[in-house]
Write a protein that holds these residues in place. Structure first.
Motif, PDB file in Angstrom:
ATOM      1  N   MET A   1      36.655  48.343   3.343  1.00  0.00           N
ATOM      2  CA  MET A   1      38.047  48.266   3.741  1.00  0.00           C
ATOM      3  C   MET A   1      38.866  47.904   2.500  1.00  0.00           C
ATOM      4  N   ASN A   2      39.824  48.767   2.162  1.00  0.00           N
ATOM      5  CA  ASN A   2      40.633  48.490   0.979  1.00  0.00           C
ATOM      6  C   ASN A   2      41.759  47.497   1.325  1.00  0.00           C
ATOM      7  N   LYS A   3      42.541  47.155   0.325  1.00  0.00           N
ATOM      8  CA  LYS A   3      43.597  46.148   0.477  1.00  0.00           C
ATOM      9  C   LYS A   3      44.598  46.524   1.564  1.00  0.00           C
ATOM     10  N   GLU A   4      45.084  47.753   1.527  1.00  0.00           N
ATOM     11  CA  GLU A   4      46.106  48.170   2.488  1.00  0.00           C
ATOM     12  C   GLU A   4      45.574  48.137   3.920  1.00  0.00           C
ATOM     13  N   GLN A   5      44.367  48.603   4.115  1.00  0.00           N
ATOM     14  CA  GLN A   5      43.755  48.571   5.446  1.00  0.00           C
ATOM     15  C   GLN A   5      43.585  47.126   5.916  1.00  0.00           C
ATOM     16  N   PHE A   6      43.124  46.279   5.012  1.00  0.00           N
ATOM     17  CA  PHE A   6      42.909  44.866   5.331  1.00  0.00           C
ATOM     18  C   PHE A   6      44.221  44.216   5.758  1.00  0.00           C
ATOM     19  N   LEU A   7      45.266  44.404   4.966  1.00  0.00           N
ATOM     20  CA  LEU A   7      46.555  43.769   5.268  1.00  0.00           C
ATOM     21  C   LEU A   7      47.162  44.296   6.561  1.00  0.00           C
ATOM     22  N   ARG A   8      47.019  45.585   6.804  1.00  0.00           N
ATOM     23  CA  ARG A   8      47.538  46.177   8.034  1.00  0.00           C
ATOM     24  C   ARG A   8      46.818  45.594   9.258  1.00  0.00           C
ATOM     25  N   GLU A   9      45.485  45.505   9.174  1.00  0.00           N
ATOM     26  CA  GLU A   9      44.726  44.955  10.295  1.00  0.00           C
ATOM     27  C   GLU A   9      44.998  43.456  10.462  1.00  0.00           C
ATOM     28  N   LEU A  10      45.106  42.735   9.354  1.00  0.00           N
ATOM     29  CA  LEU A  10      45.411  41.302   9.416  1.00  0.00           C
ATOM     30  C   LEU A  10      46.769  41.083  10.072  1.00  0.00           C
ATOM     31  N   ASN A  11      47.754  41.862   9.697  1.00  0.00           N
ATOM     32  CA  ASN A  11      49.086  41.750  10.288  1.00  0.00           C
ATOM     33  C   ASN A  11      49.023  41.951  11.803  1.00  0.00           C
ATOM     34  N   GLY A  12      48.250  42.910  12.236  1.00  0.00           N
ATOM     35  CA  GLY A  12      48.088  43.147  13.665  1.00  0.00           C
ATOM     36  C   GLY A  12      47.438  41.981  14.380  1.00  0.00           C
ATOM     37  N   LYS A  13      46.465  41.353  13.733  1.00  0.00           N
ATOM     38  CA  LYS A  13      45.779  40.206  14.336  1.00  0.00           C
ATOM     39  C   LYS A  13      46.689  38.976  14.416  1.00  0.00           C
ATOM     40  N   LEU A  14      47.722  38.947  13.577  1.00  0.00           N
ATOM     41  CA  LEU A  14      48.629  37.795  13.526  1.00  0.00           C
ATOM     42  C   LEU A  14      49.923  38.030  14.313  1.00  0.00           C
ATOM     43  N   LYS A  15      49.952  39.073  15.134  1.00  0.00           N
ATOM     44  CA  LYS A  15      51.200  39.470  15.786  1.00  0.00           C
ATOM     45  C   LYS A  15      51.809  38.405  16.686  1.00  0.00           C
ATOM     46  N   TYR A  16      51.039  37.440  17.148  1.00  0.00           N
ATOM     47  CA  TYR A  16      51.584  36.406  18.032  1.00  0.00           C
ATOM     48  C   TYR A  16      52.058  35.167  17.286  1.00  0.00           C
ATOM     49  N   LEU A  17      51.879  35.132  15.990  1.00  0.00           N
ATOM     50  CA  LEU A  17      52.404  34.017  15.197  1.00  0.00           C
ATOM     51  C   LEU A  17      53.909  34.196  15.017  1.00  0.00           C
ATOM     52  N   PRO A  18      54.617  33.103  14.792  1.00  0.00           N
ATOM     53  CA  PRO A  18      56.035  33.252  14.432  1.00  0.00           C
ATOM     54  C   PRO A  18      56.165  34.156  13.202  1.00  0.00           C
ATOM     55  N   GLU A  19      57.213  34.935  13.162  1.00  0.00           N
ATOM     56  CA  GLU A  19      57.396  35.919  12.095  1.00  0.00           C
ATOM     57  C   GLU A  19      57.310  35.299  10.699  1.00  0.00           C
ATOM     58  N   ALA A  20      57.900  34.142  10.504  1.00  0.00           N
ATOM     59  CA  ALA A  20      57.882  33.503   9.183  1.00  0.00           C
ATOM     60  C   ALA A  20      56.454  33.158   8.761  1.00  0.00           C
ATOM     61  N   ASP A  21      55.668  32.626   9.687  1.00  0.00           N
ATOM     62  CA  ASP A  21      54.276  32.290   9.375  1.00  0.00           C
ATOM     63  C   ASP A  21      53.473  33.548   9.067  1.00  0.00           C
ATOM     64  N   ARG A  22      53.672  34.585   9.850  1.00  0.00           N
ATOM     65  CA  ARG A  22      52.958  35.841   9.640  1.00  0.00           C
ATOM     66  C   ARG A  22      53.323  36.440   8.286  1.00  0.00           C
ATOM     67  N   ASN A  23      54.614  36.471   7.979  1.00  0.00           N
ATOM     68  CA  ASN A  23      55.048  37.025   6.694  1.00  0.00           C
ATOM     69  C   ASN A  23      54.498  36.224   5.521  1.00  0.00           C
ATOM     70  N   ASP A  24      54.486  34.903   5.636  1.00  0.00           N
ATOM     71  CA  ASP A  24      53.929  34.054   4.575  1.00  0.00           C
ATOM     72  C   ASP A  24      52.453  34.362   4.355  1.00  0.00           C
ATOM     73  N   ALA A  25      51.711  34.511   5.436  1.00  0.00           N
ATOM     74  CA  ALA A  25      50.275  34.779   5.336  1.00  0.00           C
ATOM     75  C   ALA A  25      50.018  36.147   4.697  1.00  0.00           C
ATOM     76  N   ILE A  26      50.751  37.161   5.127  1.00  0.00           N
ATOM     77  CA  ILE A  26      50.565  38.504   4.575  1.00  0.00           C
ATOM     78  C   ILE A  26      50.940  38.517   3.095  1.00  0.00           C
ATOM     79  N   ARG A  27      52.037  37.876   2.753  1.00  0.00           N
ATOM     80  CA  ARG A  27      52.458  37.802   1.346  1.00  0.00           C
ATOM     81  C   ARG A  27      51.391  37.093   0.506  1.00  0.00           C
TER      82      ARG A  27
END
Length: 74
Positions: A1-27
């Motif tokens: 799994m490359n970086k883009e795939q990883f980040l896309r899947e991670l973002n999906g798994k974090l969809k129930y977190l507050p947006e700020a927390d999710r964005n911080d984690a993805i960044r």
């Protein structure tokens, strides 16, 4: 799994977190993976774990931080 795939899947798994927390984690993971200087084809999960495992850790940390904040303000 490359970086883009990883980040896309991670973002999906974090969809129930507050947006700020999710964005911080993805960044954070975007920058962290970039600093690892992996090739575009290298599997980031060998270094970080699966997106599900990473998401579980992030959700635990965010939940604990929010609990701690509530306790301090009570």
């Amino acid at each position: 799994m490359n970086k883009e795939q990883f980040l896309r899947e991670l973002n999906g798994k974090l969809k129930y977190l507050p947006e700020a927390d999710r964005n911080d984690a993805i960044r954070f993971y975007d920058e962290y993976i970039s600093e690892m200087e992996l090739s575009d084809e290298e599997d980031v999960t060998t270094k970080l774990g699966t997106p599900k495992e990473v998401a579980s850790d992030i959700i635990s940390q965010c939940t604990q931080r929010h609990i701690d904040n509530e306790t301090e303000h009570s």
